[in-house]
Design a protein around this motif. Structure first.
Motif, PDB file in Angstrom:
ATOM      1  N   PRO A   1      -4.274   4.988  -6.669  1.00 19.23           N
ATOM      2  CA  PRO A   1      -3.032   4.401  -7.188  1.00 19.23           C
ATOM      3  C   PRO A   1      -2.024   5.499  -7.505  1.00 19.23           C
ATOM      4  O   PRO A   1      -2.401   6.593  -7.947  1.00 19.23           O
ATOM      5  CB  PRO A   1      -3.486   3.677  -8.464  1.00 19.23           C
ATOM      6  CG  PRO A   1      -4.929   3.350  -8.220  1.00 19.23           C
ATOM      7  CD  PRO A   1      -5.469   4.504  -7.420  1.00 19.23           C
TER       8      PRO A   1
ATOM      9  N   HIS B   1       0.829  -1.209   0.000  1.00 25.79           N
ATOM     10  CA  HIS B   1       0.000   0.000   0.000  1.00 25.79           C
ATOM     11  C   HIS B   1       0.858   1.252   0.000  1.00 25.79           C
ATOM     12  O   HIS B   1       0.577   2.224  -0.713  1.00 25.79           O
ATOM     13  CB  HIS B   1      -0.940   0.003   1.209  1.00 25.79           C
ATOM     14  CG  HIS B   1      -2.063   1.004   1.076  1.00 25.79           C
ATOM     15  ND1 HIS B   1      -1.925   2.310   1.475  1.00 25.79           N
ATOM     16  CD2 HIS B   1      -3.313   0.885   0.564  1.00 25.79           C
ATOM     17  CE1 HIS B   1      -3.053   2.962   1.227  1.00 25.79           C
ATOM     18  NE2 HIS B   1      -3.916   2.119   0.672  1.00 25.79           N
TER      19      HIS B   1
ATOM     20  N   TYR C   1       0.149   3.184  -3.490  1.00 35.74           N
ATOM     21  CA  TYR C   1      -1.008   4.057  -3.328  1.00 35.74           C
ATOM     22  C   TYR C   1      -0.588   5.396  -2.727  1.00 35.74           C
ATOM     23  O   TYR C   1       0.301   5.467  -1.873  1.00 35.74           O
ATOM     24  CB  TYR C   1      -2.073   3.388  -2.445  1.00 35.74           C
ATOM     25  CG  TYR C   1      -2.758   2.243  -3.151  1.00 35.74           C
ATOM     26  CD1 TYR C   1      -3.921   2.441  -3.897  1.00 35.74           C
ATOM     27  CD2 TYR C   1      -2.214   0.958  -3.098  1.00 35.74           C
ATOM     28  CE1 TYR C   1      -4.537   1.383  -4.567  1.00 35.74           C
ATOM     29  CE2 TYR C   1      -2.825  -0.099  -3.768  1.00 35.74           C
ATOM     30  CZ  TYR C   1      -3.980   0.128  -4.501  1.00 35.74           C
ATOM     31  OH  TYR C   1      -4.580  -0.904  -5.173  1.00 35.74           O
TER      32      TYR C   1
END
Length: 733
Positions: free
Chosen positions: A297, A286, A290
């Motif tokens: 994203p 993550h 992200y």
């Protein structure tokens, strides 16, 4: 007794036996034959301990001939002094440990004593023996001497040691389960009980299916058994269920056991809970893929999805589109109202973008106020695809133009400029698509902002330049225009432990071309294969030169290998030939692979890596954290090192997200016993932070810029003007 080398010896042990009425010669011969052909060592002494008999088995065991010991020495010659002294101390015998130590305990009530001793052979080697010593009495009960029978217990000792080791291993931290050939559980260890909640009594007699979680389907287990039956071993990640019903991920290894005749007898399974690894994997994923502010994203994930979308377009023949969106005059708002208000605007923009696209499309944040939307499956007609992309872009433009409530009831207005690039059948790389959309975006800004522009033929200049670059690249090998540079790798004490070899292109028409400008093109055109082979050959030649210099003989050289080059059928042979051609120690060559290589044809990759590992070649996982490889792969592939990508190191002192990623990767690497190298270390503050959090190896401008190989050799030979702080390290990672 009769002995060939001493006919005058006593003809037999008759003097030590209870007398018979008659002692036939045949009996004496029989006794002699038994003693001379016995499989165990037999020694006989008189009452003073002097040897009077020493059979052939004893001679073979101890290496002494009859005439060297009989009538000359006592059995003390064959014993370790320390062992005798220890026995004497145990018996409470003071003074020197003599023959009495061996016969201690013998008496009318104890005609024989047995103990384990260590015999010393003539050549100084030792052998463990089980030694039985008996009194030999005449008819009147008087002691005539002593009989010693020794047997070699080396195999027994080895078996006992193996059993002790097996017992210790069985009680390891990993859960162990042993089943019979019909998969009935026979034995489990304490770690099994701690991990699953099932006691040994509850598990024994049942099958491993009591742990099934139901997460794997029949096809998974069928594939597992095919591999197990074909190779005798299977390992991988699997979900199981504890006694309390909780599911957990585990790393499982199953080995098939056969007896000496080849008959299947048992299965031995070892497994460990990898829940913490999975959590860490998720966190790293993550953080790496992200955007922490908008949860969208980021650039890395977008590029990955864009590559997959281009491949899918090639299969389907359908067009896709890439839209770059920039918030007009965002900097003004950020500077006047503050970053907190600016951040709230960006979060709201992300939410509105998500509402403008279909499920399956991607909206990402590149950084700052720049966003990207990727559209797929727009049809097989270019004009129609363009219309669909423009409709989505207009919807986005109108959505982002609606007022924003960022502080109280005050409404703020912002418009957006959008650039669009179409893609079709992998005709453009991800970087080219982004550049084209970016060029279109700047065209939109140039005409007044709050508008949409497509990349068109007028923007072809950059692509023409690419074509010229490709033409030059195809001639570069023949013209001998490539150069190899080396950048030092150092340990925590800034000692050089090796170097990474880096490729440079000195083009005749354009001068020095950096790797970032031609490596992607070489990958796309397939030229990376012959170029990579040249690099490997030159690296081995350099290692040959290093081997002749004490300053460099123990350093390793890391070579980047592209996925395309690694997948060549004869890649293992290419490496083997290069090593043999220059007579290079394979342990000094390290191949750096990227995570993208691990995602396809996994079995082929593992097979090649294991073949090269058997040669002695070592592996490093390059640019770690920027790809999609599962962390569980690190347990399957024979990597010894992972390199933290420089993109995480660059802002480590200013960006808490990058710092968190790096700390997680270093901790993960240390947990998996992998060397961790931080790339792109440029200042002492970064170095100190990394070292403080467990990173042990470093590469970057702080320790040395990439330099020609000749300069690197001069630097190590004592040219302090090149790299003053460094000295050659004693060890290689």
């Amino acid at each position: 007794m009769i002995h060939d080398s001493d006919p005058s010896s006593v003809c037999c042990l008759e003097q030590f036996r209870q007398p018979l009425a008659v002692t036939p010669p045949a009996l004496c011969a029989l006794q002699n034959g038994i003693l001379e052909n016995a499989g165990r060592a037999i020694l006989v002494t008189d009452t003073a301990g002097r040897l009077v008999y020493f059979n052939p088995a004893a001679q073979r065991m101890l290496g002494y001939a009859w005439e060297e010991v009989v009538g000359r020495v006592t059995p003390l010659l064959f014993h370790l002094p320390d062992e005798l002294a220890e026995k004497a101390h145990f018996l409470g015998v003071s003074g020197t440990a003599d023959f009495s130590v061996l016969i201690a305990g013998l008496g009318p009530d104890c005609p024989a004593v047995e103990a384990d001793w260590t015999y010393v052979r003539k050549d100084g080697s030792t052998v463990p023996v089980s030694l039985t010593i008996s009194q030999m009495r005449d008819a009147a009960g008087a002691i005539q001497g002593y009989l010693a029978i020794a047997s070699d217990i080396s195999k027994r000792r080895k078996l006992e040691q193996d059993l002790r080791i097996a017992a210790i291993a069985f009680e390891s931290q990993a859960a162990i389960m042993v089943t019979d050939a019909q998969q009935r559980i026979l034995q489990v260890n304490d770690a099994f009980t701690r991990l699953t909640g099932y006691s040994a009594e509850e598990a024994i007699g049942r099958t491993p299916s009591l742990l099934k979680s139901g997460r794997q389907d029949a096809a998974f287990y069928a594939a597992m058994w095919r591999e197990l039956n074909a190779t005798g071993r299977w390992q991988g990640e699997i979900w199981n269920r504890r006694k309390n019903g909780e599911s957990f991920p585990e790393w499982l290894t199953i080995n098939r056991i056969r007896d000496a005749s080849g008959q299947l007898t048992h299965y031995v399974s070892t497994f460990s809970d990898i829940s913490d690894l999975k959590v860490a994997e998720s966190e790293i994923h993550h953080l790496a893929f992200y955007d922490p502010l908008t949860a969208m994203p980021n650039r890395r994930l977008l590029l990955n999805r864009l590559e997959k979308a281009c491949s899918a377009s090639k299969r389907s023949g359908q067009y896709g589109a890439l839209l770059i969106i920039d918030i007009d005059h965002f900097k003004t708002l950020n500077d006047t109202l503050g970053h907190a208000v600016g951040d709230r605007l960006l979060v709201e923009v992300a939410s509105r973008l998500a509402g403008c696209i279909r499920e399956g499309d991607t909206a990402a944040r590149l950084g700052g106020d720049e966003f990207v939307v990727m559209l797929e499956n727009l049809g097989q007609n270019a004009a129609a695809a363009g219309v669909k992309a423009e409709i989505v872009a207009e919807n986005i433009r109108f959505a982002l133009a609606r007022p924003y409530l960022l502080s109280g009831d005050t409404e703020y207005f912002r418009s957006a400029s959008i650039g669009i690039s179409l893609f079709h059948e992998h005709d453009k790389t991800a970087d080219v698509l982004l550049k084209q959309a970016d060029i279109a975006l700047y065209r939109a800004k140039d005409v007044g902002r709050n508008t949409i522009r497509f990349f068109d033929d007028a923007m072809q200049t950059a692509l023409d330049e690419r074509a010229a670059l490709e033409a030059g690249l195809r001639r570069a090998l023949a013209r001998d225009e490539f150069l190899l540079y080396a950048q030092p790798l150092v340990d925590t004490e800034s000692r050089v432990i090796g170097a990474e070899v880096l490729l440079r292109w000195q083009a005749a028409e354009r001068g020095m071309v950096l790797p970032g400008d031609f490596i992607p093109l070489a990958e796309e055109t397939g030229l990376i294969v012959p170029i990579g082979l040249w690099v490997l050959d030159q690296a081995c030649a350099e290692l040959r030169r290093w081997a002749s210099d004490p300053q460099t003989a123990r350093l390793y050289l890391a070579v980047n290998v592209s996925a395309r080059q690694f997948r060549q059928p004869d890649f293992v042979m290419q490496v083997s030939d290069a090593l043999a051609r220059y007579e290079v120690d394979p342990g000094r060559l390290k191949l750096e692979l990227t995570e993208s290589l691990l995602l396809d044809n996994v079995e082929d990759v593992v097979e090649k890596m294991q073949a090269l590992r058997r040669l002695g070649v070592r592996f490093s996982l390059d640019d770690f954290g920027t790809g999609f490889a599962s962390l569980s792969y690190l347990k399957r592939f024979p990597f010894e090192q992972l390199k933290v990508d420089r993109s995480f190191i660059r802002d480590i002192m200013r960006n808490s997200d990058d710092a968190g990623i790096v700390r997680a990767i270093v901790a993960m690497g240390n947990t998996l016993r992998l060397n961790v190298v931080a790339e792109g270390v440029e200042d002492a503050e970064q170095h100190a932070y990394l070292a403080r959090h467990g990173c042990t190896f470093f590469q970057g401008y702080l320790f040395g810029k990439p330099m020609p190989l000749a300069d690197f050799r001069r630097m190590l030979s004592g040219n302090r003007d090149v790299l003053p702080p460094l000295a050659v390290g004693d060890q290689v990672s």
